[in-house]
Design a protein around this motif. Structure first.
Motif, PDB file in Angstrom:
ATOM      1  N   UNK A   1     104.668 -62.372  36.561  1.00  0.00           N
ATOM      2  CA  UNK A   1     103.528 -62.830  35.785  1.00  0.00           C
ATOM      3  C   UNK A   1     102.278 -62.806  36.652  1.00  0.00           C
ATOM      4  N   UNK A   2     101.087 -63.035  36.006  1.00  0.00           N
ATOM      5  CA  UNK A   2      99.849 -63.077  36.759  1.00  0.00           C
ATOM      6  C   UNK A   2      99.899 -64.163  37.832  1.00  0.00           C
ATOM      7  N   UNK A   3      99.190 -63.913  38.944  1.00  0.00           N
ATOM      8  CA  UNK A   3      99.087 -64.974  39.941  1.00  0.00           C
ATOM      9  C   UNK A   3      98.444 -66.216  39.353  1.00  0.00           C
ATOM     10  N   UNK A   4      97.265 -66.043  38.743  1.00  0.00           N
ATOM     11  CA  UNK A   4      96.573 -67.113  38.025  1.00  0.00           C
ATOM     12  C   UNK A   4      96.038 -66.526  36.727  1.00  0.00           C
ATOM     13  N   UNK A   5      96.278 -67.213  35.616  1.00  0.00           N
ATOM     14  CA  UNK A   5      95.793 -66.769  34.312  1.00  0.00           C
ATOM     15  C   UNK A   5      94.969 -67.881  33.687  1.00  0.00           C
ATOM     16  N   UNK A   6      93.706 -67.586  33.356  1.00  0.00           N
ATOM     17  CA  UNK A   6      92.787 -68.566  32.785  1.00  0.00           C
ATOM     18  C   UNK A   6      92.234 -68.024  31.481  1.00  0.00           C
ATOM     19  N   UNK A   7      92.288 -68.835  30.428  1.00  0.00           N
ATOM     20  CA  UNK A   7      91.750 -68.429  29.130  1.00  0.00           C
ATOM     21  C   UNK A   7      90.989 -69.585  28.515  1.00  0.00           C
ATOM     22  N   UNK A   8      89.759 -69.350  28.069  1.00  0.00           N
ATOM     23  CA  UNK A   8      88.981 -70.365  27.379  1.00  0.00           C
ATOM     24  C   UNK A   8      88.439 -69.782  26.089  1.00  0.00           C
TER      25      UNK A   8
END
Length: 336
Positions: A1-8
């Protein structure tokens, strides 16, 4: 998976409040009262401060950020990501920054333009796809970029999306500082925009692989359909400007390619030893130093030597005029 995944997103606004001290009249006197004001916050920005490193994550992207608002990142390092995947949907970019709801190949689900801004140095190298991918409807600003050894494009920036937006919206791309795009398996830097493109100190070396006619050092495109009856009729022609000292050396096809309806100004350019692809003396894959089409082109101070290692490459191939009619560009102090 992504290292860090951010969604707003803005679909769930938050209720906030603040207190205001107001002077109000009560009868024949004025008194002060505290009044609470309630309001909804719909900001959906992403901001990463300090030093941000996303390194050697085995699958997908090191950083994936998707916002319905502005994206701001300081001091980004995203390297060595995506190499543990065994399928195409598991390889990853170093960093993917998207605030337009991008869906391939060239559409966005969102409608409001917000900027993408990277402060400080950017190192996006040795990733198993693109080093950095930015898709936006707003202005994109970054600088001091190193993108080397990625297995696809070094840096891909696309805000050439939704041509029906108000032409007053600032949609340019600015890359400042000193920048290196070296040894990527595909093109070192790709910029697609409906705004002005401003670059400084661009160095693109040894980019490209064995795919004929598809990989160059740098590709810039802010051209559009000029038919006023089309959906792009509102767009105003914007310029491409390259300042500082710029080198495009030993890239597989062309050192630098550009396509614009505006004015293109290039200064202190070296484009040497490009087009080392397959022998194709009569075919479409003849590359060279610089290839470009624009309304007007000014190339000041440069040299284009040794292009066409195994086939007859050219120093430069420049066309000016709205219809690319072959009118001579302004070239000064250039050796080929």
């Amino acid at each position: 998976n992504n290292g860090v995944s951010l969604t707003t997103n803005k679909t769930q606004p938050a209720l906030r409040s603040y207190v205001v001290r107001m002077r109000v009249k009560v009868g024949r006197k004025y008194v002060y009262k505290n009044v609470t004001v309630y309001y909804y916050v719909t900001a959906a920005n992403i901001s990463l401060y300090g030093n941000n490193s996303f390194v050697n994550n085995s699958k997908l992207d090191g950083l994936y950020a998707s916002a319905d608002g502005a994206i701001t990142v300081f001091n980004l390092t995203a390297s060595g990501n995506g190499h543990g995947g065994t399928a195409n949907d598991q390889i990853g970019n170093g960093a993917t920054l998207d605030n337009c709801g991008f869906t391939s190949p060239s559409t966005c689900s969102l409608t409001d333009p917000y900027p993408v801004t990277l402060y400080g140095p950017v190192n996006v190298s040795t990733n198993d796809n693109r080093g950095l991918q930015i898709t936006s409807l707003g202005a994109v600003t970054l600088g001091d970029v190193i993108a080397s050894g990625n297995t696809y494009v070094g840096v891909y920036i696309n805000n050439k999306l939704k041509p029906e937006l108000d032409p007053a919206v600032v949609r340019g791309v600015t890359i400042g500082g000193t920048n290196v795009f070296n040894g990527n398996d595909s093109t070192g830097l790709v910029v697609l925009s409906y705004g002005a493109i401003s670059l400084n100190n661009i160095n693109a070396y040894n980019n490209g692989d064995s795919t004929p006619g598809t990989t160059s050092g740098v590709v810039l495109d802010n051209a559009f359909d000029r038919d006023p009856l089309s959906s792009t009729g509102l767009i105003v022609a914007k310029d491409i400007t390259m300042t500082g000292v710029n080198s495009f050396v030993a890239n597989y096809f062309w050192g630098l390619e550009f396509n614009s309806n505006g004015l293109v100004s290039l200064s202190r350019v070296s484009a040497d030893g490009n087009d080392y692809g397959p022998t194709d003396p009569g075919g479409p894959f003849i590359g060279g130093g610089i290839k470009g089409v624009a309304q007007s082109i000014t190339l000041t101070c440069g040299h284009m030597f040794g292009n066409g290692v195994v086939d007859p490459g050219v120093g430069y191939n420049l066309q000016v005029g709205l219809l690319a009619d072959g009118t001579a560009p302004a070239v000064a102090g250039v050796l080929t």
